[in-house]
Design an enzyme around this catalytic site. Structure first.
Site, PDB file in Angstrom:
ATOM      1  N   THR A  60       0.874  -1.177   0.000  1.00 28.64           N
ATOM      2  CA  THR A  60       0.000   0.000   0.000  1.00 28.64           C
ATOM      3  C   THR A  60       0.908   1.223   0.000  1.00 28.64           C
ATOM      4  OG1 THR A  60      -1.639  -1.186   1.298  1.00 28.64           O
ATOM      5  CG2 THR A  60      -1.842   1.208   1.219  1.00 28.64           C
TER       6      THR A  60
ATOM      7  N   LYS B 221      -7.919   1.549  -3.085  1.00 30.45           N
ATOM      8  CA  LYS B 221      -7.594   1.112  -1.717  1.00 30.45           C
ATOM      9  C   LYS B 221      -7.720   2.285  -0.723  1.00 30.45           C
ATOM     10  CE  LYS B 221      -5.090  -0.968   1.637  1.00 30.45           C
ATOM     11  NZ  LYS B 221      -5.332  -2.177   2.360  1.00 30.45           N
TER      12      LYS B 221
ATOM     13  N   LYS C  29      -1.694   5.011   8.587  1.00 24.22           N
ATOM     14  CA  LYS C  29      -0.893   5.087   7.356  1.00 24.22           C
ATOM     15  C   LYS C  29      -1.795   5.314   6.139  1.00 24.22           C
ATOM     16  CE  LYS C  29       1.579   2.244   4.083  1.00 24.22           C
ATOM     17  NZ  LYS C  29       2.073   0.950   3.655  1.00 24.22           N
TER      18      LYS C  29
HETATM   19  P1  NAD Z   1       5.813  -6.104   7.427  1.00 21.33           P
HETATM   20  O1  NAD Z   1       6.561  -4.999   8.094  1.00 21.33           O
HETATM   21  O2  NAD Z   1       5.432  -7.306   8.216  1.00 21.33           O
HETATM   22  O3  NAD Z   1       6.633  -6.621   6.149  1.00 21.33           O
HETATM   23  C1  NAD Z   1       7.396  -5.799   5.321  1.00 21.33           C
HETATM   24  C2  NAD Z   1       8.691  -6.541   5.057  1.00 21.33           C
HETATM   25  O4  NAD Z   1       9.460  -5.793   4.114  1.00 21.33           O
HETATM   26  C3  NAD Z   1       9.549  -6.722   6.304  1.00 21.33           C
HETATM   27  O5  NAD Z   1       9.787  -8.113   6.523  1.00 21.33           O
HETATM   28  C4  NAD Z   1      10.838  -5.985   5.974  1.00 21.33           C
HETATM   29  O6  NAD Z   1      12.005  -6.622   6.496  1.00 21.33           O
HETATM   30  C5  NAD Z   1      10.805  -6.011   4.466  1.00 21.33           C
HETATM   31  N1  NAD Z   1      11.652  -5.012   3.809  1.00 21.33           N
HETATM   32  C6  NAD Z   1      11.909  -3.734   4.184  1.00 21.33           C
HETATM   33  N2  NAD Z   1      12.740  -3.162   3.283  1.00 21.33           N
HETATM   34  C7  NAD Z   1      12.990  -4.100   2.327  1.00 21.33           C
HETATM   35  C8  NAD Z   1      13.754  -4.117   1.135  1.00 21.33           C
HETATM   36  N3  NAD Z   1      14.424  -3.035   0.744  1.00 21.33           N
HETATM   37  N4  NAD Z   1      13.777  -5.249   0.405  1.00 21.33           N
HETATM   38  C9  NAD Z   1      13.081  -6.332   0.785  1.00 21.33           C
HETATM   39  N5  NAD Z   1      12.338  -6.378   1.907  1.00 21.33           N
HETATM   40  C10 NAD Z   1      12.295  -5.270   2.657  1.00 21.33           C
HETATM   41  O7  NAD Z   1       4.518  -5.406   6.774  1.00 21.33           O
HETATM   42  P2  NAD Z   1       3.215  -6.146   6.219  1.00 21.33           P
HETATM   43  O8  NAD Z   1       2.173  -6.163   7.274  1.00 21.33           O
HETATM   44  O9  NAD Z   1       3.623  -7.396   5.542  1.00 21.33           O
HETATM   45  O10 NAD Z   1       2.725  -5.063   5.147  1.00 21.33           O
HETATM   46  C11 NAD Z   1       3.300  -4.983   3.859  1.00 21.33           C
HETATM   47  C12 NAD Z   1       2.454  -4.033   3.026  1.00 21.33           C
HETATM   48  O11 NAD Z   1       1.107  -4.521   2.968  1.00 21.33           O
HETATM   49  C13 NAD Z   1       2.366  -2.611   3.581  1.00 21.33           C
HETATM   50  O12 NAD Z   1       2.424  -1.701   2.515  1.00 21.33           O
HETATM   51  C14 NAD Z   1       1.000  -2.580   4.271  1.00 21.33           C
HETATM   52  O13 NAD Z   1       0.450  -1.281   4.323  1.00 21.33           O
HETATM   53  C15 NAD Z   1       0.204  -3.499   3.364  1.00 21.33           C
HETATM   54  N6  NAD Z   1      -0.956  -4.141   4.004  1.00 21.33           N
HETATM   55  C16 NAD Z   1      -0.833  -4.731   5.224  1.00 21.33           C
HETATM   56  C17 NAD Z   1      -1.943  -5.337   5.803  1.00 21.33           C
HETATM   57  C18 NAD Z   1      -1.839  -6.011   7.152  1.00 21.33           C
HETATM   58  O14 NAD Z   1      -2.876  -6.341   7.733  1.00 21.33           O
HETATM   59  N7  NAD Z   1      -0.644  -6.263   7.670  1.00 21.33           N
HETATM   60  C19 NAD Z   1      -3.183  -5.325   5.141  1.00 21.33           C
HETATM   61  C20 NAD Z   1      -3.272  -4.749   3.878  1.00 21.33           C
HETATM   62  C21 NAD Z   1      -2.143  -4.150   3.323  1.00 21.33           C
END
Ligand code: NAD
Length: 306
Positions: free
Chosen positions: A100, A175, A250
């Site tokens: 997102t 979204k 966010k």
């Molecule tokens: P998260 O923090 O668990 O996962 C993100 C991952 O990205 C981490 O493991 C981190 O180490 C990794 N990362 C950071 N920099 C990086 C790089 N340069 N290269 C590779 N990996 C890297 O977050 P999440 O909950 O998995 O969310 C991910 C996305 O999904 C976000 O944009 C969030 O807004 C969206 N989202 C999350 C949810 C939810 O319920 N968690 C729901 C809908 C959308």
């Protein structure tokens, strides 16, 4: 099924999403800097690479699931000294960003990819970590009509629904517009319950009326902010998320950025963004976004049964 997929960002969402692609028979290489995410990914059958570019070297499709727009642009363009995915992945590869991020960042990422000879798509999700694990996410897809069929097939093992929203950036637009409705409606439902409490109305009575009347909405009927009427809502488990307040903050921040960029007057959206920003940095840090009701009651979070 021989399509080679790279999956960059194997966190709470990306980890289980990539695992579902493996289960569907795809060959998946992945990258995440977190040792914990790497270990889990290896257990799920993902070949963990040493960098995003290494994961993408032979990939026909590159998924990204990263915290914010800067991370996506860093990975695509190698802005932090790492080798970029753009230029390393084979020419013509399909880049699908599921993070997102701001609409402007999504369009900038897609433009950079297209200029380098790639196909680029934004496909943010709703459905949370449970949906990611169960393979029932809703994907909101911004892509060319031509790419949509391929994208739908690729998303299928991770998806409950795949919705075409228009050209690149439209998935992100859908979204944040949806989540602006969600943030505002949760505040509206919470204010109504608090007002009802002070008027001597039971939670159940208000629920029985509003859930079948014109106040009906998801924030009331699925994610009800008071315990009782909807036994599965986070309010019944001390507001453990669910959809965590910092994620709502966010998404509302991204909606307000888009409102500024398009000179759109979103007064309630702005109020919701301010309320959730304060809540997410304070008491609501680890709680579901429905816990905002405590702030409306002006009660400490301890007053909610924690
Ligand atoms: P998260 O923090 O668990 O996962 C993100 C991952 O990205 C981490 O493991 C981190 O180490 C990794 N990362 C950071 N920099 C990086 C790089 N340069 N290269 C590779 N990996 C890297 O977050 P999440 O909950 O998995 O969310 C991910 C996305 O999904 C976000 O944009 C969030 O807004 C969206 N989202 C999350 C949810 C939810 O319920 N968690 C729901 C809908 C959308």
């Amino acid at each position: 099924m021989s399509t080679r997929i790279a999956f960059i960002g194997l966190g709470n969402m990306g980890g289980p999403m990539a695992a579902n692609l493996v289960k569907a028979g795809y060959t998946v290489s992945g990258y995440d800097p977190s040792p914990q995410a790497q270990e889990q990914a290896t257990q799920n059958g993902i070949a963990v690479a040493a960098s995003p570019a290494e994961a993408a070297t032979d990939a026909e499709v590159v998924f990204t699931m990263l915290p914010a727009g800067d991370h996506v642009l860093d990975v695509y363009l190698g802005r932090r000294g790492t080798e970029p995915v753009i230029g390393t992945a084979p020419a013509g590869a399909l880049l699908i960003d599921c993070s997102t991020i701001a609409v402007q960042d999504a369009r900038a990422a897609a433009t950079a990819a297209r200029e380098a000879g790639y196909r680029a798509v934004d496909a943010p999700v709703s459905g949370g970590v449970q949906g990611a694990a169960a393979g029932t996410l809703t994907f909101m897809v911004g892509s060319s009509e031509e790419d949509f069929g391929t994208v739908r097939t690729l998303l299928e093992p991770m998806a409950g629904r795949v919705v075409p929203c228009g050209e690149t950036g439209s998935g992100q637009a859908a979204k944040i517009c949806n989540n602006m409705i969600l943030g505002i409606s949760m505040i509206a439902v919470s204010e109504a319950f608090v007002l009802g409490e002070r008027l001597g109305l039971t939670h159940q009575a208000l629920f029985d009326v509003a859930s079948t009347a014109s106040g009906q909405c998801w924030s009331l009927t699925s994610n009800c902010p008071v315990p009782g009427p909807v036994p599965t809502s986070p309010a019944n488990r001390d507001y453990a998320p669910g959809f965590a307040s910092p994620l709502m903050a966010k998404d509302l921040g991204l909606a307000m950025k888009a409102a500024d960029a398009t000179l759109t007057d979103t007064k309630l959206g702005q109020m919701a963004a301010n309320l959730y920003r304060d809540f997410a940095f304070g008491d609501g840090r680890d709680l579901d976004f429905s816990a905002i009701i405590a702030q409306i009651r002006e009660e400490p979070i301890e007053g909610m049964g924690r």
